[in-house]
Design a protein around this motif. Structure first.
Motif, PDB file in Angstrom:
ATOM      1  N   ARG A  72       0.776  -1.238   0.016  1.00 57.19           N
ATOM      2  CA  ARG A  72      -0.018  -0.048   0.194  1.00 57.19           C
ATOM      3  C   ARG A  72       0.914   1.256  -0.118  1.00 57.19           C
ATOM      4  O   ARG A  72       1.638   1.246   0.697  1.00 57.19           O
ATOM      5  CB  ARG A  72      -1.019  -0.009   1.118  1.00 57.19           C
ATOM      6  N   VAL A  73       0.551   2.205  -0.788  1.00 58.21           N
ATOM      7  CA  VAL A  73       1.190   3.582  -0.789  1.00 58.21           C
ATOM      8  C   VAL A  73       0.933   4.229   0.498  1.00 58.21           C
ATOM      9  O   VAL A  73      -0.242   4.294   0.657  1.00 58.21           O
ATOM     10  CB  VAL A  73       0.655   4.431  -2.105  1.00 58.21           C
ATOM     11  N   VAL A  74       2.067   4.551   1.163  1.00 61.95           N
ATOM     12  CA  VAL A  74       1.834   5.287   2.409  1.00 61.95           C
ATOM     13  C   VAL A  74       2.407   6.745   2.378  1.00 61.95           C
ATOM     14  O   VAL A  74       2.158   7.702   3.290  1.00 61.95           O
ATOM     15  CB  VAL A  74       2.506   4.492   3.652  1.00 61.95           C
ATOM     16  N   SER A  75       3.155   6.907   1.298  1.00 60.29           N
ATOM     17  CA  SER A  75       3.806   8.382   1.110  1.00 60.29           C
ATOM     18  C   SER A  75       3.707   8.565  -0.258  1.00 60.29           C
ATOM     19  O   SER A  75       4.688   7.650  -1.066  1.00 60.29           O
ATOM     20  CB  SER A  75       5.049   8.514   1.963  1.00 60.29           C
ATOM     21  N   GLY A  76       3.458   9.840  -0.808  1.00 57.30           N
ATOM     22  CA  GLY A  76       3.791  10.069  -2.075  1.00 57.30           C
ATOM     23  C   GLY A  76       2.735   9.726  -3.019  1.00 57.30           C
ATOM     24  O   GLY A  76       1.759   8.768  -2.738  1.00 57.30           O
ATOM     25  N   ARG A  77       2.860   9.851  -4.385  1.00 57.38           N
ATOM     26  CA  ARG A  77       1.989   9.451  -5.422  1.00 57.38           C
ATOM     27  C   ARG A  77       2.663   8.500  -6.471  1.00 57.38           C
ATOM     28  O   ARG A  77       3.646   9.095  -6.743  1.00 57.38           O
ATOM     29  CB  ARG A  77       1.137  10.600  -5.797  1.00 57.38           C
ATOM     30  N   PRO A  78       2.136   7.671  -6.860  1.00 54.59           N
ATOM     31  CA  PRO A  78       2.626   6.892  -8.026  1.00 54.59           C
ATOM     32  C   PRO A  78       2.600   8.075  -9.447  1.00 54.59           C
ATOM     33  O   PRO A  78       1.715   8.726  -9.433  1.00 54.59           O
ATOM     34  CB  PRO A  78       1.528   5.646  -8.127  1.00 54.59           C
ATOM     35  N   ALA A  79       3.687   7.917 -10.002  1.00 55.94           N
ATOM     36  CA  ALA A  79       3.751   8.500 -11.155  1.00 55.94           C
ATOM     37  C   ALA A  79       2.832   7.860 -12.479  1.00 55.94           C
ATOM     38  O   ALA A  79       2.569   6.640 -12.512  1.00 55.94           O
ATOM     39  CB  ALA A  79       5.415   8.736 -11.916  1.00 55.94           C
ATOM     40  N   ARG A  80       2.335   8.913 -13.039  1.00 56.40           N
ATOM     41  CA  ARG A  80       1.441   8.321 -14.254  1.00 56.40           C
ATOM     42  C   ARG A  80       2.514   7.840 -15.362  1.00 56.40           C
ATOM     43  O   ARG A  80       3.471   8.565 -15.587  1.00 56.40           O
ATOM     44  CB  ARG A  80       0.741   9.326 -14.912  1.00 56.40           C
TER      45      ARG A  80
END
Length: 81
Positions: A72-80
């Motif tokens: 699970r993403v806990v920090s930041g945002r995945p790049a498109r």
């Protein structure tokens, strides 16, 4: 230090004398091997950290762009893509 603060952990390891490459290894693959998990296994969740640039050049200043714990993403945002 608070759990999950990988950048702080790396900076601490460098301050006590590890070179940056060894510090990152100690906080990732070597720690995994020490826990009895020598490699990633199919179907398991992954913990990983993503940097835009090589953080070994300045570990004390490096901050991850994305942190994923237990899948699970806990920090930041995945790049498109």
């Amino acid at each position: 230090m608070q759990h999950g603060r990988i950048a702080d952990e790396i900076a601490s390891l460098v301050r006590v004398g590890l070179d940056p490459t060894e510090a990152y290894a100690a906080a990732s693959w070597k720690a995994r091997a020490w826990l009895g998990h020598p490699s990633l296994e199919s179907g398991t969740s992954a913990d990983f950290v993503v940097y835009r640039e090589d953080p070994r050049s300045d570990p004390a200043a490096a901050r991850p762009d994305l942190v994923v714990l237990r899948g699970r993403v806990v920090s930041g945002r995945p790049a498109r893509l």
